[in-house]
Design a protein around this motif. Structure first.
Motif, PDB file in Angstrom:
ATOM      1  N   LEU A 256      52.532  52.214 111.743  1.00 27.41           N
ATOM      2  CA  LEU A 256      51.703  53.162 111.002  1.00 27.41           C
ATOM      3  C   LEU A 256      50.604  53.726 111.890  1.00 27.41           C
ATOM      4  O   LEU A 256      50.013  53.000 112.699  1.00 27.41           O
ATOM      5  CB  LEU A 256      51.067  52.481 109.783  1.00 27.41           C
ATOM      6  N   THR A 257      50.315  54.997 111.709  1.00 22.78           N
ATOM      7  CA  THR A 257      49.220  55.634 112.447  1.00 22.78           C
ATOM      8  C   THR A 257      48.210  56.287 111.516  1.00 22.78           C
ATOM      9  O   THR A 257      47.076  56.548 111.918  1.00 22.78           O
ATOM     10  CB  THR A 257      49.769  56.716 113.406  1.00 22.78           C
ATOM     11  N   ASP A 258      48.593  56.548 110.276  1.00 33.82           N
ATOM     12  CA  ASP A 258      47.708  57.200 109.322  1.00 33.82           C
ATOM     13  C   ASP A 258      46.677  56.199 108.786  1.00 33.82           C
ATOM     14  O   ASP A 258      47.059  55.195 108.154  1.00 33.82           O
ATOM     15  CB  ASP A 258      48.536  57.775 108.171  1.00 33.82           C
ATOM     16  N   ALA A 260      44.756  56.196 106.230  1.00 33.64           N
ATOM     17  CA  ALA A 260      44.831  55.961 104.784  1.00 33.64           C
ATOM     18  C   ALA A 260      45.966  55.005 104.442  1.00 33.64           C
ATOM     19  O   ALA A 260      45.820  54.123 103.583  1.00 33.64           O
ATOM     20  CB  ALA A 260      45.019  57.290 104.053  1.00 33.64           C
ATOM     21  N   ALA A 261      47.105  55.159 105.109  1.00 34.07           N
ATOM     22  CA  ALA A 261      48.243  54.274 104.849  1.00 34.07           C
ATOM     23  C   ALA A 261      47.935  52.852 105.319  1.00 34.07           C
ATOM     24  O   ALA A 261      48.308  51.872 104.664  1.00 34.07           O
ATOM     25  CB  ALA A 261      49.487  54.807 105.549  1.00 34.07           C
ATOM     26  N   PRO A 328      40.071  55.540 113.641  1.00 33.20           N
ATOM     27  CA  PRO A 328      41.533  55.636 113.684  1.00 33.20           C
ATOM     28  C   PRO A 328      42.089  54.810 114.832  1.00 33.20           C
ATOM     29  O   PRO A 328      41.401  54.598 115.840  1.00 33.20           O
ATOM     30  CB  PRO A 328      41.763  57.139 113.906  1.00 33.20           C
TER      31      PRO A 328
END
Length: 366
Positions: A256-258, A260-261, A328
């Protein structure tokens, strides 16, 4: 000479909190009852079997529960009463063995290999214990009997409510192969969904996967999954077991990179941890978030509080703050986890487990 086959009983009270409320208030008998709060952000802590017939379960938002069952009666939890009844039940256990490992107020493992009361079989011992619980508390219990803890816990669900089931050494491995992995202690909804995506839906499917495959997808949990798929569990019933922490983690099928996810995944893990803390009445002061990146680099972020984290909202807030501190990400994230530690002695003894905005999800393995 090989050691004797162990005789393990897992005793699990039937709809414990709700059953206590129905016992103490005759007007509630036969009615769908939920222990919890009917507020907009409330949650069902426990549901009677009458309520379960409508699809009402623990961890369900109160508004959803009322939509499913408009006649549902909400009763505020009385944890002082539940603790007192739990002490009565554990006093009964103590007449049969000193090897008692409580998991929460309403369930425990008992090792009755020694047969203190001369009842000859673990089946007879479980039957007598359940009869005494009914006589002395007015409540029913279910029991699973087997040669290890994993199978005994599985078995206690097999004849609920007010029943018992035994898994003998001759049937253990074959029985486990037929069961859905979602029923296995330690395989929660998130892991069950991941297993299903990999073609693993039954114990037989799990047993067929080589250890290397399980390690690739489930990391350090692979050895446990391989063992239980073979009905193997060497953990003793430990009456002095003091849990130092409770945690859970998940490995993603794709990095995962997002942000929010990633945060959503952390909050899902926090929900699982809270469910165990609430059921076990064990509350810790330290929250830790773990992150493993695509290159297998691993970091943790922790925060300790002056008092125990006593609501799920607080645990979710702490977990979110910690994961945001490393967002991030500079690369994909393959794993996240949440752990609560620094448990307080008798933490939660005087506090509600489910506040107006509390939630629960699923218990973790013990």
């Amino acid at each position: 000479m090989p050691p004797p086959v162990r005789k393990i009983i897992h005793v699990d009270m039937d709809a414990f909190y709700a059953s206590v409320e129905q016992r103490d208030d005759p007007a509630l008998k036969g009615r769908p009852v939920a222990v919890g709060y009917p507020a907009a952000r409330g949650v069902v802590a426990a549901a009677s079997y009458e309520a379960r017939a409508f699809g009402v379960r623990s961890a369900l938002p109160s508004v959803t529960a009322l939509r499913r069952c408009p006649e549902l009666v909400f009763v505020r939890p009385r944890f002082d009463v539940y603790r007192a009844v739990s002490r009565q039940i554990h006093a009964i256990f103590a007449d049969y063995t000193d090897l008692i490992q409580p998991l929460s107020l309403d369930e425990a493992y008992l090792d009755v290999t020694a047969d203190r009361c001369g009842l000859l079989t673990a089946w007879s011992t479980a039957k007598e214990i359940r009869a005494r619980i009914l006589t002395e508390t007015g409540l029913t219990a279910s029991a699973g009997i087997s040669y290890n803890k994993f199978l005994a816990k599985l078995a206690s669900d097999h004849r609920k409510p007010d029943g018992q089931f035994a898994v003998t050494p001759g049937m253990g491995a074959a029985w486990v192969e037929t069961l859905p992995v979602a029923r296995f202690h330690g395989v929660g909804p998130v892991t069950a969904r991941r297993m299903k995506a990999l073609g693993i839906e039954t114990g037989g499917d799990l047993r067929a996967r080589p250890l290397a495959f399980l390690q690739e997808h489930f990391g350090s949990a692979a050895d446990w999954y391989q063992a239980i798929a073979r009905a193997e569990d060497e953990r003793p019933v430990n009456p002095n077991r003091e849990r130092k922490s409770s945690g859970t983690e998940t490995t993603f099928d794709q990095d995962l990179t997002d942000p929010a996810a990633i945060e959503a995944a952390v909050l899902e893990q926090a929900d699982g941890v809270w469910a165990w803390c609430a059921k076990a009445q064990a509350f810790g002061r330290t929250v830790t978030v773990k992150v493993k990146f695509a290159d297998f680099r691993q970091i943790t972020r922790s925060r300790s509080f002056p008092a125990a984290v006593a609501t799920q909202a607080a645990l979710r807030a702490a977990s979110a703050t910690l994961i945001r501190s490393v967002m991030p990400p500079d690369q994909g994230v393959r794993l996240v986890g949440v752990t609560v530690s620094s448990f307080e002695e008798r933490a939660g003894a005087g506090m509600p487990l489910f506040g107006e905005d509390g939630l629960t999800n699923e218990p973790l393995p013990a």
